[in-house]
Enzyme design. Structure first.
Site, PDB file in Angstrom:
ATOM      1  N   LYS A   1       0.821  -1.223   0.000  1.00 44.77           N
ATOM      2  CA  LYS A   1       0.000   0.000   0.000  1.00 44.77           C
ATOM      3  C   LYS A   1       0.855   1.273   0.000  1.00 44.77           C
ATOM      4  CE  LYS A   1      -1.670   1.574   4.082  1.00 44.77           C
ATOM      5  NZ  LYS A   1      -1.501   2.982   4.479  1.00 44.77           N
ATOM      6  N   ASN A   2       1.819   1.353   0.914  1.00 48.83           N
ATOM      7  CA  ASN A   2       2.561   2.607   1.075  1.00 48.83           C
ATOM      8  C   ASN A   2       3.581   2.851  -0.038  1.00 48.83           C
ATOM      9  OD1 ASN A   2       1.025   3.182   3.257  1.00 48.83           O
ATOM     10  ND2 ASN A   2       2.580   2.667   4.797  1.00 48.83           N
TER      11      ASN A   2
ATOM     12  N   CYS B   1      -4.805  12.787  13.112  1.00 45.00           N
ATOM     13  CA  CYS B   1      -5.405  11.472  12.911  1.00 45.00           C
ATOM     14  C   CYS B   1      -5.174  10.635  14.168  1.00 45.00           C
ATOM     15  CB  CYS B   1      -4.871  10.788  11.665  1.00 45.00           C
ATOM     16  SG  CYS B   1      -3.274  10.074  11.866  1.00 45.00           S
TER      17      CYS B   1
ATOM     18  N   ARG C   1       0.629  14.685  13.358  1.00 44.55           N
ATOM     19  CA  ARG C   1       1.132  14.520  11.993  1.00 44.55           C
ATOM     20  C   ARG C   1       1.170  15.806  11.154  1.00 44.55           C
ATOM     21  NH1 ARG C   1      -1.074   9.081   9.439  1.00 44.55           N
ATOM     22  NH2 ARG C   1       0.842   9.283   8.261  1.00 44.55           N
TER      23      ARG C   1
ATOM     24  N   ASP D   1       4.968   0.959  12.008  1.00 46.22           N
ATOM     25  CA  ASP D   1       3.768   0.270  11.514  1.00 46.22           C
ATOM     26  C   ASP D   1       3.674  -1.188  11.970  1.00 46.22           C
ATOM     27  OD1 ASP D   1       3.020   2.607  10.347  1.00 46.22           O
ATOM     28  OD2 ASP D   1       3.624   2.058   8.310  1.00 46.22           O
TER      29      ASP D   1
ATOM     30  N   ARG E   1      -8.520  -0.728   5.067  1.00 42.16           N
ATOM     31  CA  ARG E   1      -7.767   0.344   4.407  1.00 42.16           C
ATOM     32  C   ARG E   1      -6.410  -0.160   3.940  1.00 42.16           C
ATOM     33  NH1 ARG E   1      -8.239   6.153   7.139  1.00 42.16           N
ATOM     34  NH2 ARG E   1      -6.970   6.491   5.280  1.00 42.16           N
TER      35      ARG E   1
HETATM   36  C1  EPZ Z   1       4.297   7.164   6.244  1.00 45.01           C
HETATM   37  O1  EPZ Z   1       3.566   8.258   6.783  1.00 45.01           O
HETATM   38  C2  EPZ Z   1       3.329   6.000   6.169  1.00 45.01           C
HETATM   39  N1  EPZ Z   1       2.201   6.369   5.338  1.00 45.01           N
HETATM   40  C3  EPZ Z   1       2.870   5.618   7.575  1.00 45.01           C
HETATM   41  O2  EPZ Z   1       2.087   4.444   7.468  1.00 45.01           O
HETATM   42  C4  EPZ Z   1       4.085   5.312   8.446  1.00 45.01           C
HETATM   43  O3  EPZ Z   1       3.659   5.067   9.751  1.00 45.01           O
HETATM   44  C5  EPZ Z   1       5.060   6.486   8.422  1.00 45.01           C
HETATM   45  O4  EPZ Z   1       5.405   6.823   7.048  1.00 45.01           O
HETATM   46  C6  EPZ Z   1       6.344   6.218   9.166  1.00 45.01           C
HETATM   47  O5  EPZ Z   1       7.001   5.123   8.624  1.00 45.01           O
HETATM   48  C7  EPZ Z   1       2.277   6.206   4.024  1.00 45.01           C
HETATM   49  O6  EPZ Z   1       3.282   5.786   3.482  1.00 45.01           O
HETATM   50  C8  EPZ Z   1       1.067   6.549   3.222  1.00 45.01           C
HETATM   51  P1  EPZ Z   1       6.540  10.465   8.067  1.00 45.01           P
HETATM   52  P2  EPZ Z   1       4.162   9.716   6.733  1.00 45.01           P
HETATM   53  O7  EPZ Z   1       6.420  11.758   7.334  1.00 45.01           O
HETATM   54  O8  EPZ Z   1       4.900   9.878   5.460  1.00 45.01           O
HETATM   55  C9  EPZ Z   1       7.054  13.808  11.448  1.00 45.01           C
HETATM   56  C10 EPZ Z   1       0.286   3.012   7.968  1.00 45.01           C
HETATM   57  O9  EPZ Z   1      -0.135   2.499   9.035  1.00 45.01           O
HETATM   58  N2  EPZ Z   1       6.759  14.795  10.390  1.00 45.01           N
HETATM   59  O10 EPZ Z   1       7.670   9.581   7.717  1.00 45.01           O
HETATM   60  O11 EPZ Z   1       3.059  10.650   7.024  1.00 45.01           O
HETATM   61  C11 EPZ Z   1       5.869  12.918  11.770  1.00 45.01           C
HETATM   62  O12 EPZ Z   1       4.978  13.534  12.665  1.00 45.01           O
HETATM   63  C12 EPZ Z   1       0.731   4.461   7.911  1.00 45.01           C
HETATM   64  O13 EPZ Z   1       0.320   2.405   6.891  1.00 45.01           O
HETATM   65  C13 EPZ Z   1       6.872  16.135  10.693  1.00 45.01           C
HETATM   66  O14 EPZ Z   1       7.214  16.530  11.800  1.00 45.01           O
HETATM   67  O15 EPZ Z   1       5.165   9.681   7.944  1.00 45.01           O
HETATM   68  C14 EPZ Z   1       6.563  11.697  12.330  1.00 45.01           C
HETATM   69  O16 EPZ Z   1       6.902  11.922  13.656  1.00 45.01           O
HETATM   70  C15 EPZ Z   1       0.361   5.257   9.091  1.00 45.01           C
HETATM   71  N3  EPZ Z   1       6.612  17.052   9.691  1.00 45.01           N
HETATM   72  C16 EPZ Z   1       7.842  11.604  11.494  1.00 45.01           C
HETATM   73  O17 EPZ Z   1       8.034  12.921  10.958  1.00 45.01           O
HETATM   74  C17 EPZ Z   1       6.247  16.652   8.437  1.00 45.01           C
HETATM   75  O18 EPZ Z   1       6.044  17.517   7.584  1.00 45.01           O
HETATM   76  C18 EPZ Z   1       7.799  10.604  10.350  1.00 45.01           C
HETATM   77  O19 EPZ Z   1       6.587  10.762   9.611  1.00 45.01           O
HETATM   78  C19 EPZ Z   1       6.138  15.270   8.149  1.00 45.01           C
HETATM   79  C20 EPZ Z   1       6.412  14.373   9.155  1.00 45.01           C
END
Ligand code: EPZ
Length: 417
Positions: A22-23, A116, A121, A304, A396
């Site tokens: 998915k991701n 969420c 996030r 995850d 999902r």
């Molecule tokens: C991706 O989300 C995945 N989603 C998530 O999977 C996964 O948990 C996550 O990466 C971490 O591996 C998809 O791929 C669609 P990040 P993403 O930006 O990209 C902070 C699932 O269950 N951050 O790597 O949104 C954030 O808060 C889902 O399948 C900022 O501070 O995650 C977190 O602490 C849920 N500012 C860290 O970075 C930003 O602008 C990593 O988040 C962006 C992120």
């Protein structure tokens, strides 16, 4: 709303085939917007999030069809550069249209994603990177309005590693003028797979699997066809299903190298693993040793799989400590696991899990995708009946999980709501 009813404490056996990730698929779907024409994605499962992303692309004007796990996306008439609130509020990954729309049309209007179930996030890293590469960003009435004359290659150093911000930046940089250097880029396999797709479209990206990506902007890209990588989180979830039910299972069609952190921890619990090129056979242990985990970006232990690993630790022989540094609030499953008579407490964003002899079936509620998977695993191990409500969360991101588990001999039924 559908429910799962599980009668637990039964052994599983057999072989399970892993579906497309998915991701990895979600950003690749939006990458097709970078050009005009028909791209094909092979090995795409029927997941709600994937259907939602198809909807987002259709709103933009693309034609999207999914038949027998092959998705075709025709972007010739994609010209509406907006992702509306109704869609982004249902799926945060809609933010992935920002980079491609900016790069192709010089404009994007994307609803600001809200919080969420797993935390606040923010998207500040996405927005800052878009500005650095030459976009003007304005936030107005809950929308991100982005525009640019021409994106310009630059140096971007992420303050924090982010999968989403890395993907969006890559998709913007491929059509920018000049070279973009991205430091502290995410190294997740899903990013590697996006890089492959973009390079197949004619992009020039170097540094795959490292935290320094170099993108030489090109004038135009072309449609392509690519097989989607197997889902490492589904792989991990089934490995943990085997471990928690003390069953021998073969997981096929997976990339074991993408699950190394979990495989190492599973070995520490006492499970034995036979690892081949594209499959893993897990031999269970009767006494599960407690193992601590701390989640970090890839190649460390993935957030995850945190909830599912915690489910296994609820029946370990001793106490373990689980910390999620990626999403420090991601513990919604704790209260539900405790309803199954697990003994978990959370203090200062760290969970302490005291292993119990056995879990006991109960009514529980799914709160997010991976929390639901953890409840399914716990239900499979628990004595008696477990009813999980709100399972749309699991649809999902898992491809017919109950059918795959039934084929392994699990007593799990979907009750239509
Ligand atoms: C991706 O989300 C995945 N989603 C998530 O999977 C996964 O948990 C996550 O990466 C971490 O591996 C998809 O791929 C669609 P990040 P993403 O930006 O990209 C902070 C699932 O269950 N951050 O790597 O949104 C954030 O808060 C889902 O399948 C900022 O501070 O995650 C977190 O602490 C849920 N500012 C860290 O970075 C930003 O602008 C990593 O988040 C962006 C992120």
């Amino acid at each position: 709303m559908d429910k799962f009813v599980i009668t637990g404490n039964k052994k599983l056996a057999g072989e399970i085939k892993i579906s497309g990730a998915k991701n990895a698929i979600l950003p690749i779907m939006t990458a097709t917007l970078l050009t005009s024409g028909k791209s094909e994605l092979i090995n795409v499962p029927q997941l709600i999030d994937i259907k939602m992303m198809a909807h987002v692309l259709r709103v933009i004007g693309a034609r999207v069809e999914l038949e027998k796990n092959v998705m075709s996306i025709e972007t010739e008439h994609a010209s509406f550069y907006e992702a509306p609130y109704e869609l982004v509020s249902k799926m945060r990954a809609s933010i992935y249209v920002l980079g491609p729309l900016l790069a192709r049309f010089g404009k994007a209007r994307v609803s600001f994603p809200g919080g969420c179930a797993i935390g606040t996030r923010p998207v500040d890293l996405h927005l800052k990177a878009m500005e650095q590469i030459g976009a003007k960003i304005e936030i107005e009435h809950g929308y991100i309005n982005a525009s640019c004359a021409k994106l310009q290659g630059t140096t971007i150093r992420f303050a924090k590693t982010s999968v989403g911000a890395t993907a969006n930046t890559l998709m913007a940089a491929v059509l920018a003028e000049g070279t973009t250097d991205i430091f502290n880029a995410a190294r997740e396999p899903e990013i590697g797979s996006l890089i492959d797709f973009l390079n197949n479209m004619g992009a020039k990206i170097k540094g795959r699997d490292t935290s320094h990506l170099i993108v030489r902007g090109v004038k135009e890209l072309h449609p392509t066809t690519q097989k989607m990588i197997p889902d490492r989180i589904e792989t991990g979830t089934f490995l943990l299903a085997a471990a928690i039910t003390k069953s021998k299972i073969k997981i096929s069609n997976c990339f074991p190298q993408n699950n190394q952190a979990l495989l190492d921890r599973l070995k520490q619990t006492g499970c034995e693993l036979v690892i081949d090129k594209e499959d893993i056979t897990i031999f269970p242990t009767n006494v599960i040793k407690p193992v601590d985990i701390v989640t970090y970006p890839f190649p460390d232990f993935p957030t995850d799989l945190q909830a599912q690993f915690m489910a296994l630790m609820t029946i370990a022989d001793g106490e373990s400590r689980i910390e999620d540094t990626i999403f420090p609030e991601r513990y919604m499953h704790v209260a539900e696991l405790n309803r199954l008579q697990a003994k978990i407490s959370v203090q200062n964003h760290v969970a302490s899990v005291k292993g119990v002899k056995e879990l006991s079936g109960a009514d529980v509620m799914a709160t997010d995708l991976r929390a639901s998977a953890a409840l399914v695993l716990a239900g499979l191990a628990a004595k008696g009946k477990t009813t999980i409500s709100r399972i749309y969360h699991i649809d999902r991101g898992y491809d017919r999980i109950e059918q795959k588990l039934q084929r392994l001999g699990a007593d799990i039924k979907r009750i239509k709501g």
